[in-house]
Design an enzyme around this catalytic site. Structure first.
Site, PDB file in Angstrom:
ATOM      1  N   GLY A  15      64.465  82.010 189.656  1.00 51.40           N
ATOM      2  CA  GLY A  15      63.060  82.401 189.518  1.00 51.40           C
ATOM      3  C   GLY A  15      62.802  83.890 189.686  1.00 51.40           C
ATOM      4  N   LYS A  38      64.365  95.943 183.483  1.00 47.58           N
ATOM      5  CA  LYS A  38      65.464  94.976 183.366  1.00 47.58           C
ATOM      6  C   LYS A  38      66.629  95.767 182.789  1.00 47.58           C
ATOM      7  CE  LYS A  38      67.155  90.667 183.042  1.00 47.58           C
ATOM      8  NZ  LYS A  38      67.216  89.621 184.060  1.00 47.58           N
ATOM      9  N   ASP A  67      62.939  87.839 179.452  1.00 47.48           N
ATOM     10  CA  ASP A  67      62.575  88.389 180.767  1.00 47.48           C
ATOM     11  C   ASP A  67      61.897  89.743 180.584  1.00 47.48           C
ATOM     12  OD1 ASP A  67      64.085  86.262 181.578  1.00 47.48           O
ATOM     13  OD2 ASP A  67      65.406  87.392 182.912  1.00 47.48           O
ATOM     14  N   GLU A 143      64.510  93.953 187.960  1.00 47.42           N
ATOM     15  CA  GLU A 143      65.090  92.610 188.012  1.00 47.42           C
ATOM     16  C   GLU A 143      66.584  92.701 187.736  1.00 47.42           C
ATOM     17  OE1 GLU A 143      63.560  89.435 185.447  1.00 47.42           O
ATOM     18  OE2 GLU A 143      65.294  88.212 185.982  1.00 47.42           O
ATOM     19  N   GLY A 146      71.263  87.463 186.962  1.00 48.88           N
ATOM     20  CA  GLY A 146      71.963  86.463 187.767  1.00 48.88           C
ATOM     21  C   GLY A 146      71.853  86.801 189.253  1.00 48.88           C
ATOM     22  N   ASN A 203      61.002  80.242 196.571  1.00 39.82           N
ATOM     23  CA  ASN A 203      60.402  79.918 195.267  1.00 39.82           C
ATOM     24  C   ASN A 203      60.707  78.475 194.872  1.00 39.82           C
ATOM     25  OD1 ASN A 203      59.106  80.472 192.753  1.00 39.82           O
ATOM     26  ND2 ASN A 203      61.117  80.717 191.808  1.00 39.82           N
ATOM     27  N   GLN A 204      59.652  77.700 194.746  1.00 41.01           N
ATOM     28  CA  GLN A 204      59.833  76.284 194.376  1.00 41.01           C
ATOM     29  C   GLN A 204      60.051  76.178 192.871  1.00 41.01           C
ATOM     30  OE1 GLN A 204      56.936  73.471 195.960  1.00 41.01           O
ATOM     31  NE2 GLN A 204      57.415  72.057 194.289  1.00 41.01           N
ATOM     32  N   TYR A 234      55.366  75.552 192.911  1.00 40.92           N
ATOM     33  CA  TYR A 234      55.703  75.343 191.505  1.00 40.92           C
ATOM     34  C   TYR A 234      54.445  75.579 190.674  1.00 40.92           C
ATOM     35  CZ  TYR A 234      57.571  73.239 187.294  1.00 40.92           C
ATOM     36  OH  TYR A 234      58.002  73.030 186.012  1.00 40.92           O
TER      37      TYR A 234
HETATM   38  N1  LIG Z   1      57.569  78.964 190.989  1.00 42.05           N
HETATM   39  C1  LIG Z   1      57.833  78.487 189.770  1.00 42.05           C
HETATM   40  N2  LIG Z   1      57.002  77.593 189.191  1.00 42.05           N
HETATM   41  C2  LIG Z   1      57.255  77.107 187.979  1.00 42.05           C
HETATM   42  N3  LIG Z   1      58.288  77.425 187.222  1.00 42.05           N
HETATM   43  C3  LIG Z   1      59.159  78.318 187.734  1.00 42.05           C
HETATM   44  C4  LIG Z   1      58.986  78.896 189.015  1.00 42.05           C
HETATM   45  N4  LIG Z   1      60.011  79.748 189.242  1.00 42.05           N
HETATM   46  C5  LIG Z   1      60.780  79.705 188.145  1.00 42.05           C
HETATM   47  N5  LIG Z   1      60.282  78.848 187.249  1.00 42.05           N
HETATM   48  C6  LIG Z   1      60.861  78.511 185.932  1.00 42.05           C
HETATM   49  O1  LIG Z   1      62.254  78.309 186.111  1.00 42.05           O
HETATM   50  C7  LIG Z   1      62.975  78.903 185.050  1.00 42.05           C
HETATM   51  C8  LIG Z   1      63.922  79.954 185.613  1.00 42.05           C
HETATM   52  O2  LIG Z   1      63.130  80.985 186.197  1.00 42.05           O
HETATM   53  P1  LIG Z   1      63.388  82.508 185.868  1.00 42.05           P
HETATM   54  O3  LIG Z   1      63.560  82.707 184.402  1.00 42.05           O
HETATM   55  O4  LIG Z   1      62.321  83.299 186.560  1.00 42.05           O
HETATM   56  O5  LIG Z   1      64.804  82.690 186.587  1.00 42.05           O
HETATM   57  P2  LIG Z   1      65.699  83.995 186.721  1.00 42.05           P
HETATM   58  O6  LIG Z   1      66.250  84.013 188.084  1.00 42.05           O
HETATM   59  O7  LIG Z   1      64.895  85.159 186.309  1.00 42.05           O
HETATM   60  O8  LIG Z   1      66.880  83.727 185.677  1.00 42.05           O
HETATM   61  P3  LIG Z   1      67.883  84.828 184.992  1.00 42.05           P
HETATM   62  O9  LIG Z   1      69.073  84.905 185.868  1.00 42.05           O
HETATM   63  O10 LIG Z   1      68.168  84.226 183.656  1.00 42.05           O
HETATM   64  O11 LIG Z   1      67.156  86.123 184.896  1.00 42.05           O
HETATM   65  C9  LIG Z   1      61.951  79.444 184.066  1.00 42.05           C
HETATM   66  O12 LIG Z   1      61.657  78.498 183.087  1.00 42.05           O
HETATM   67  C10 LIG Z   1      60.724  79.679 184.959  1.00 42.05           C
HETATM   68  O13 LIG Z   1      59.506  79.645 184.260  1.00 42.05           O
HETATM   69  C1  LIG Z   2      72.248  84.293 180.841  1.00 39.18           C
HETATM   70  C2  LIG Z   2      71.632  84.109 182.201  1.00 39.18           C
HETATM   71  N1  LIG Z   2      70.277  83.658 182.054  1.00 39.18           N
HETATM   72  C3  LIG Z   2      71.668  85.385 183.038  1.00 39.18           C
HETATM   73  N2  LIG Z   2      70.882  86.397 182.396  1.00 39.18           N
HETATM   74  C4  LIG Z   2      73.075  85.869 183.321  1.00 39.18           C
HETATM   75  C5  LIG Z   2      73.729  85.049 184.367  1.00 39.18           C
HETATM   76  C6  LIG Z   2      75.117  85.530 184.676  1.00 39.18           C
HETATM   77  C7  LIG Z   2      75.820  84.708 185.714  1.00 39.18           C
HETATM   78  C8  LIG Z   2      77.229  85.124 185.884  1.00 39.18           C
HETATM   79  C9  LIG Z   2      77.889  84.374 187.029  1.00 39.18           C
HETATM   80  O1  LIG Z   2      77.489  84.562 188.190  1.00 39.18           O
HETATM   81  O2  LIG Z   2      78.778  83.581 186.771  1.00 39.18           O
HETATM   82 MG   LIG Z   3      65.180  86.475 184.778  1.00 38.32          MG
END
Ligand SMILES: Nc1ncnc2c1ncn2[C@@H]1O[C@H](COP(=O)(O)OP(=O)(O)OP(=O)(O)O)[C@@H](O)[C@H]1O
Ligand SMILES: C[C@H](N)[C@H](N)CCCCCC(=O)O
Ligand SMILES: [Mg+2]
Length: 263
Positions: A15, A38, A67, A143, A146, A203-204, A234
């Site tokens: 999240g 990013k 993102d 941001e 991963g 974060n839920q 959520y």
């Molecule tokens: N608090 C929340 N409520 C609802 N949906 C959420 C919440 N947090 C995350 N999500 C959903 O979960 C999914 C993953 O969240 P997000 O894309 O923010 O993760 P991330 O850590 O940024 O991933 P990445 O490593 O790919 O950048 C998305 O579809 C997002 O909308």
């Molecule tokens: C594609 C994905 N949503 C992220 N942007 C990248 C995650 C990399 C994870 C690599 C790892 O820890 O194995």
């Molecule tokens: Mg992300």
């Protein structure tokens, strides 16, 4: 003085983007001109007509990452897409593999150059109350990609860049079974790197709270080495600003001073 904060997390999909957007909104609520950054993204699509309208310096069909699109749309400043997201790699895989496959050498120098361009004066999407048409950001919310240890190439991680800039770090903990271990390991790794760890966000990530969520939060509260800034429920379509007390904790954690704000 422009401030910045680096947002990492317990895993991919914990999240981070959701939380970064809510941080941007929270700081804006406190009259701080805020944008996202990013540095590297893996997982890209061709820009649509809507992207071309909402993003700055993007043409139809250019590769964009979701993102970065969300970060750009949350920002009050019109920042060129390539400044906000200097590396946009197509497959949604580990960034160092995506870079290798694309024949691209990822370097901190490129991150630095884009970060420097972020500091410039940019046009405001909407003029602010004092009639200003352009400004520099007060805060940049970065941001990661991963989790904390994700590599960029055989020698460097994205975390090394945050450490080199002494950026305050916030850990997003995606609430699911396994997150206690991931959160504590991430906190240990951040502290071992020497970066200032300034808080964490619960974060839920699922519609139903995880089993024994209250007990999980209680353990983390007692054992994480820094304070929990906020718990986000959520809310699939809602990345609004945090409640006022949580915003105050955030501002303190980042070391922002409202009086210095340009808004
Ligand atoms: N608090 C929340 N409520 C609802 N949906 C959420 C919440 N947090 C995350 N999500 C959903 O979960 C999914 C993953 O969240 P997000 O894309 O923010 O993760 P991330 O850590 O940024 O991933 P990445 O490593 O790919 O950048 C998305 O579809 C997002 O909308
Ligand atoms: C594609 C994905 N949503 C992220 N942007 C990248 C995650 C990399 C994870 C690599 C790892 O820890 O194995
Ligand atoms: Mg992300």
């Amino acid at each position: 003085m422009m401030k910045c904060v680096f947002v990492t997390g317990t895993d991919t999909d914990c999240g981070k983007t959701h939380v970064v957007v809510s941080i941007i909104k929270s700081l804006q609520e406190e009259c701080l001109l805020t944008c996202g950054f990013k540095p590297i993204a893996s997982g890209a699509r061709a820009a649509s007509k809507a992207d071309v309208q909402s993003l700055h310096a993007v043409a139809l069909g250019d590769m964009v990452n979701e993102d970065a699109v969300r970060l750009s749309n949350a920002s009050q400043l019109n920042i060129p897409y390539a400044t906000l997201n200097p590396y946009c790699l197509e497959p949604a895989i580990a960034p160092h593999v995506a870079a290798l496959e694309a024949g691209i050498e990822v370097s901190h120098t490129e991150f630095d150059a884009a970060f420097e361009r972020l500091r410039h004066t940019h046009a405001l999407k909407t003029p602010i109350h004092n009639g200003k048409q352009s400004a520099q950001p007060d805060v940049v919310v970065v941001e990661g990609a991963g989790g904390w240890c994700v590599p960029l190439n055989p020698r460097e991680t994205i975390a090394d860049w945050a450490v080199a800039h002494n950026m305050p770090v916030i850990i997003v903990v995606g609430l699911k079974l396994g997150c206690i271990n991931h959160a504590l390991l991430t906190a240990q790794a951040v502290l071992a790197s020497g970066a200032p760890l300034v808080g964490w966000v619960a974060n839920q990530v699922s519609a139903q709270p995880m089993s024994r969520q209250a007990e999980t939060l209680a353990y983390l509260e007692a054992h994480m080495p820094v304070e929990r800034l906020v718990t986000l429920g959520y809310s699939p379509d809602d990345t609004s600003a945090w409640p006022a007390p949580a915003r105050q904790r955030l501002i303190k954690a980042i070391g922002c001073n409202r009086a210095e704000a340009s808004a």
